[in-house]
Every structure is written in structure tokens, then in C-alpha cells.
Design a protein around this motif. Structure first.
Motif, mmCIF file in Angstrom:
data_model
loop_
_atom_site.group_PDB
_atom_site.id
_atom_site.type_symbol
_atom_site.label_atom_id
_atom_site.label_comp_id
_atom_site.label_asym_id
_atom_site.label_seq_id
_atom_site.Cartn_x
_atom_site.Cartn_y
_atom_site.Cartn_z
ATOM 1 N N UNK A 126 0.844 -1.181 0.000
ATOM 2 C CA UNK A 126 0.000 0.000 0.000
ATOM 3 C C UNK A 126 0.887 1.241 0.000
ATOM 4 N N UNK A 127 0.492 2.235 -0.783
ATOM 5 C CA UNK A 127 1.265 3.480 -0.820
ATOM 6 C C UNK A 127 0.743 4.451 0.222
ATOM 7 N N UNK A 128 1.691 5.045 0.948
ATOM 8 C CA UNK A 128 1.388 6.076 1.934
ATOM 9 C C UNK A 128 2.150 7.341 1.578
ATOM 10 N N UNK A 129 1.559 8.458 1.907
ATOM 11 C CA UNK A 129 2.253 9.739 1.771
ATOM 12 C C UNK A 129 2.408 10.312 3.162
ATOM 13 N N UNK A 130 3.653 10.496 3.560
ATOM 14 C CA UNK A 130 3.934 11.144 4.837
ATOM 15 C C UNK A 130 4.162 12.611 4.507
ATOM 16 N N UNK A 131 3.134 13.422 4.817
ATOM 17 C CA UNK A 131 3.191 14.840 4.490
ATOM 18 C C UNK A 131 3.990 15.634 5.491
ATOM 19 N N UNK A 132 3.789 15.330 6.758
ATOM 20 C CA UNK A 132 4.525 16.037 7.805
ATOM 21 C C UNK A 132 4.511 15.217 9.080
#
Length: 184
Positions: A126-132
Motif C-alpha cells: 500500500x502506498x502512503x504519503x507522509x506529508x509532515x
């Protein structure tokens, strides 16, 4: 370490699979590694050392086994759950199964069971985006627990098993981080 294993995280770990294979009064479980993607990392070796209560060499030997393999027998349900958490944080897919099943099942049955469990949506990348992440102790601990490296330049996209993604988004919301599920 066990502070990460709150009630919500425990429920995220045990959502699926496996469904209950035996009544909960069975006291001992085996922790089975289905897929070992990060066997060479120090984090993975430390996790296995803690689970097996052994030396660095025992951990290295265990992680060198071809998957699937039984990492540890005779664990309580709580220890098996903690072990599964430690491993998924390192991108190592594992399940815990009652010792009685492991000991009495035919190899063909176990092989089919392991393949079915590994094919579960829980372990799909699964792709995750860690924004901050917060610039504090909690943010640093989050990085160490789930990513194993510091510092981290945000935003960043990563791919992890869905089970880990759910746990990471749960903890991100608790510490004020921005972690979004992109694709499953």
C-alpha cells in the motif's frame, strides 16, 4: 516499545487474518514469518532478538531462513501479538497460529494456509504519503518505530503492507502527523 501497542493498535493488528483458528483459551502460539522483506536491517534483527529472547547471532540465523518459517513457539497471545507488531513495523509479514495447529497439521495444509494468509488484503503493498511529522520527540519516535531512520524529509511516499499502513495512520492521528493512504 509496548507503549505503541495500545488498544486501537491491537485491534488493527487482529482485524484480519487469520480469523480465530481456535478458541481463545489455548495458551500458546507460534509466530510464523510469511514474508521477510527487510531481513538484513538492524531493526529487524533487534525485533527478532526481542521476540526470541536471544542473541544477535540467533536473530541473524532466524532471519536467514526461507519464508515461511516458524520464528518462535510457545508464546502467549499477548507476546505473539507484540511480536507481530514488532515485525510488521519492519515490513516483515507474520501471523500467529496456535501451537496445537502447527504441531498437528500436515505440511500440505500449513503450506496452503500460509499461502492463503500471505495473499490476504492485509498484506497487500500500500502506498502512503507522509506529508509532515511533528518536530518533537513523538515525531522522532514515530520515525524510529515505523521507518527506522532519522531524519526524514517530508513529504515522502512509501510502500508498506496494508496492516502497517493502518497502524501508521492510527498513530499519525494521535501525534499530529499527516500520513495519508494513497493506494491499496
Amino acid at each position: 516499545m509496548s507503549s505503541w501497542l495500545d488498544t486501537e493498535t491491537k485491534s488493527l493488528l487482529s482485524k484480519e487474518p487469520p480469523n480465530k483458528l481456535a478458541p481463545s483459551d489455548i495458551a500458546e502460539f507460534s509466530l510464523v514469518v510469511l514474508e521477510c522483506n527487510d531481513a538484513e536491517s538492524e531493526r529487524a534483527q533487534r525485533a527478532v532478538e526481542r521476540i526470541c529472547q536471544g542473541s544477535h547471532w540467533i536473530a541473524k540465523e532466524n532471519l536467514g531462513n526461507a519464508s515461511p518459517f516458524v520464528l518462535q513457539h510457545g508464546l502467549s497471545e499477548a507476546d505473539a501479538l507484540l511480536g507481530q507488531f514488532e515485525l510488521i513495523c519492519c515490513n516483515i509479514v507474520s501471523v500467529f497460529i496456535p501451537d496445537e495447529v502447527i504441531e498437528n497439521a500436515k505440511p500440505e495444509y500449513l503450506s496452503e494456509l500460509y499461502a492463503t494468509l500471505l495473499d490476504s488484503s492485509e498484506f497487500t503493498n500500500t502506498k502512503l504519503r507522509i506529508g509532515s511529522l511533528p518536530d518533537n520527540t513523538q515525531g522522532a519516535e514515530f520515525i524510529v518505530q515505523f521507518l527506522g531512520k532519522e531524519p526524514l524529509s517530508c513529504p515522502v511516499e512509501i510502500e508498506v503492507p496494508f496492516k502497517k499502513a493502518r497502524i501508521m495512520t492510527h498513530w499519525a492521528s494521535k501525534i499530529g502527523a499527516e500520513v495519508l493512504l494513497l493506494a491499496r
